[in-house]
Design a protein around this motif. Structure first.
Motif, PDB file in Angstrom:
ATOM      1  N   ILE A  13       0.838  -0.996   0.090  1.00 47.83           N
ATOM      2  CA  ILE A  13      -0.044  -0.140   0.071  1.00 47.83           C
ATOM      3  C   ILE A  13       0.908   1.199  -0.045  1.00 47.83           C
ATOM      4  CG2 ILE A  13      -1.686   1.503   1.664  1.00 47.83           C
ATOM      5  CD1 ILE A  13      -2.736  -1.349   2.439  1.00 47.83           C
ATOM      6  N   HIS A  14       1.744   1.506   0.797  1.00 49.21           N
ATOM      7  CA  HIS A  14       2.907   2.462   1.149  1.00 49.21           C
ATOM      8  C   HIS A  14       3.380   2.696  -0.253  1.00 49.21           C
ATOM      9  CE1 HIS A  14       4.817   5.461   3.098  1.00 49.21           C
ATOM     10  NE2 HIS A  14       6.174   5.086   2.516  1.00 49.21           N
ATOM     11  N   LYS A  15       4.073   1.367  -1.056  1.00 49.23           N
ATOM     12  CA  LYS A  15       4.951   1.742  -2.227  1.00 49.23           C
ATOM     13  C   LYS A  15       4.188   2.301  -3.388  1.00 49.23           C
ATOM     14  CE  LYS A  15       6.027  -1.917  -4.637  1.00 49.23           C
ATOM     15  NZ  LYS A  15       6.715  -3.103  -5.169  1.00 49.23           N
ATOM     16  N   TRP A  16       2.611   1.324  -3.424  1.00 46.74           N
ATOM     17  CA  TRP A  16       2.001   1.992  -4.625  1.00 46.74           C
ATOM     18  C   TRP A  16       1.254   3.341  -4.370  1.00 46.74           C
ATOM     19  CZ3 TRP A  16       3.659   0.069  -8.866  1.00 46.74           C
ATOM     20  CH2 TRP A  16       4.185  -1.138  -9.022  1.00 46.74           C
ATOM     21  N   THR A  17       0.723   3.673  -3.392  1.00 46.79           N
ATOM     22  CA  THR A  17      -0.012   4.981  -3.164  1.00 46.79           C
ATOM     23  C   THR A  17       1.215   6.056  -3.249  1.00 46.79           C
ATOM     24  OG1 THR A  17       0.256   4.651  -0.562  1.00 46.79           O
ATOM     25  CG2 THR A  17      -1.744   4.045  -1.703  1.00 46.79           C
ATOM     26  N   SER A  18       2.374   5.649  -2.783  1.00 47.85           N
ATOM     27  CA  SER A  18       3.422   6.827  -2.930  1.00 47.85           C
ATOM     28  C   SER A  18       3.781   7.148  -4.237  1.00 47.85           C
ATOM     29  CB  SER A  18       4.624   6.531  -2.070  1.00 47.85           C
ATOM     30  OG  SER A  18       4.193   6.350  -0.568  1.00 47.85           O
ATOM     31  N   LEU A  19       4.068   6.045  -5.017  1.00 49.83           N
ATOM     32  CA  LEU A  19       4.527   6.099  -6.248  1.00 49.83           C
ATOM     33  C   LEU A  19       3.558   6.814  -7.193  1.00 49.83           C
ATOM     34  CD1 LEU A  19       6.178   2.686  -6.987  1.00 49.83           C
ATOM     35  CD2 LEU A  19       7.277   4.861  -6.751  1.00 49.83           C
ATOM     36  N   VAL A  20       2.337   6.533  -7.115  1.00 48.11           N
ATOM     37  CA  VAL A  20       1.123   7.290  -7.745  1.00 48.11           C
ATOM     38  C   VAL A  20       0.930   8.541  -7.656  1.00 48.11           C
ATOM     39  CG1 VAL A  20      -1.349   7.400  -8.209  1.00 48.11           C
ATOM     40  CG2 VAL A  20      -0.001   4.916  -8.244  1.00 48.11           C
ATOM     41  N   CYS A  21       1.018   9.140  -6.437  1.00 43.69           N
ATOM     42  CA  CYS A  21       0.847  10.354  -5.924  1.00 43.69           C
ATOM     43  C   CYS A  21       2.113  11.320  -5.984  1.00 43.69           C
ATOM     44  CB  CYS A  21       0.016  10.391  -4.741  1.00 43.69           C
ATOM     45  SG  CYS A  21       1.095  10.270  -3.163  1.00 43.69           S
ATOM     46  N   THR A  22       3.483  10.811  -5.825  1.00 40.61           N
ATOM     47  CA  THR A  22       4.435  11.592  -5.570  1.00 40.61           C
ATOM     48  C   THR A  22       4.580  12.788  -6.558  1.00 40.61           C
ATOM     49  OG1 THR A  22       5.466   9.638  -4.427  1.00 40.61           O
ATOM     50  CG2 THR A  22       6.902  11.595  -5.206  1.00 40.61           C
ATOM     51  N   ALA A  23       4.706  12.648  -7.862  1.00 42.96           N
ATOM     52  CA  ALA A  23       4.886  13.555  -8.764  1.00 42.96           C
ATOM     53  C   ALA A  23       3.845  14.701  -8.722  1.00 42.96           C
ATOM     54  CB  ALA A  23       4.796  13.178 -10.171  1.00 42.96           C
TER      55      ALA A  23
END
Length: 400
Positions: A13-23
């Motif tokens: 959850i942490h990896k994919w939510t972070s990757l999607v929203c970081t930019a």
């Protein structure tokens, strides 16, 4: 669920939510920095004509006179709004060719700014073709909707929700991963990636409460348009049932704007009347002036109460009780921008914003570094296998 499975779930959850929203969160944090100081920057960049030097208790110009001046300049257009600034001695009258054009073609909207004491015109907005976007407007549009209007708002609202999920999942991982280390430990003697992992965890947990508040309130603000539309279709329509089927007044039948504002001030004497939306707007009434008043304290100045004043008779129809979701939206705005506690709170918000930028950037770096490390481990394994195998392993991989 076992501890190992729980950790793997939270990690995913942490990896994919972070990757999607970081930019997008990087963009929001960067554009949010100048918006924290929007009042100060507006004052610094202000090149409007100076106000007349008058005593503090100078009487205010009649609002009906200002409306008449606007009508004389644009006789074929409608008045859409009036804004009475409580910080500066100015009144801004909004105009448009029609309500339909105002909503379908926002660039058709324009305004005239008056000195609220002398009634003199200070400035007029330029035609749409001649308007240039200033720095704060550019930052605001990027921050609110990425120049995509409602779809952009809804998309950034979703990114805000993912940001909150990333923060919550980061907390769930923090305990198991850091339980053998003292709080605040940064292992500098090891690899660069490990040092940044410790900094990422430390800054993330320190800013957790702020991140949750700003992330949630930011997401809530992005849904303001559909929330106001819901209010319009439910509460406002219910209040307008007595007028259902009746012909709305035409502009020649409108009662005095000045008297409507006085009526509103009498109804809410502990509040400041700030703006008036004329009959016919999407989020108002076809039969009333929709008048917005706000509180007089630093916190309640962000809480608004709408009033309906009959546009034909000038009598007060009702003081509208805002639904809970719009009250939550109002409370969220000062919490999001940190602009209700003066300059000290703005500085704190800026520091927390900068730390969050470090958290986001370090998280992106850790993901890239982890993938690079994994690729290097695979390449080293292939090299070792190639050294002991009569058949090249990388050749098998390429033909598999």
């Amino acid at each position: 669920m076992s501890m190992a499975k729980s950790i793997r779930l939270w990690y995913s959850i942490h990896k994919w939510t972070s990757l999607v929203c970081t930019a997008f969160l990087l963009t929001l944090c960067l554009t949010g920095l100048p918006l924290i100081f929007s009042d100060e920057i507006s004052t610094w960049l202000d090149d409007d004509p100076p106000y007349a030097v008058l005593p503090a208790n100078a009487p205010l110009a009649d609002l009906d006179h200002l409306v008449d001046v606007a009508k004389q300049k644009y006789p074929e257009q409608i008045i859409t709004s009036a804004f009475m600034d409580d910080d500066e001695p100015q009144v801004i009258i909004g105009l448009a060719p029609s309500w339909k054009e105002s909503e379908d073609t926002p660039d058709s909207n324009h305004w005239i700014k008056f000195d609220s004491r002398t009634g003199q015109i200070l400035e007029e907005s330029k035609p749409a073709a001649e308007r240039s976007m200033n720095f704060l407007t550019l930052m605001m549009r990027l921050h609110i909707d990425l120049f995509a209007r409602l779809p952009g708002q809804l998309f950034l609202g979703l990114m805000g929700i993912l940001f909150v999920l990333a923060a919550v999942s980061g907390v769930a991982l923090y305990g198991p991963f850091m339980k053998k280390l003292e709080f605040g430990t940064v292992r500098k003697g090891r690899s660069s990636r490990l040092k940044w992992l410790d900094l990422h965890n430390l800054f993330g947990i320190v800013t957790l409460v702020w991140v949750l508040v700003v992330g949630f309130t930011g997401a809530l603000n992005e849904f303001s348009t559909p929330l106001f539309a819901l209010w319009q279709r439910t509460d406002v329509q219910a209040m307008l049932l007595p007028w259902q089927g009746a012909p709305p007044p035409n502009p020649k039948e409108f009662s005095s704007l000045q008297e409507a504002v006085i009526t509103a001030k009498r109804a809410v004497p502990a509040m400041t009347v700030l703006s008036v939306s004329y009959p016919g707007g999407r989020f108002g009434s076809a039969y009333h002036y929709l008048i917005w008043a706000k509180g007089n304290t630093p916190l309640t100045s962000r809480l608004f109460s709408p009033l309906l004043v009959d546009a034909r008779t000038g009598s007060l129809t009702s003081i509208i009780k805002m639904p809970w979701y719009l009250r939550a939206l109002e409370v969220s705005r000062p919490l999001h921008f940190g602009d209700y506690g003066g300059l000290p709170l703005k500085i704190i918000w800026t520091l927390l914003d900068l730390i969050t930028l470090v958290v986001l950037g370090s998280g992106l770096y850790l993901w890239v570094a982890r993938r690079k490390a994994q690729d290097e481990r695979v390449n080293r394994l292939i090299q070792r296998l190639n050294a002991t195998s009569p058949i090249p392993i990388d050749g098998i991989r390429e033909t598999a």
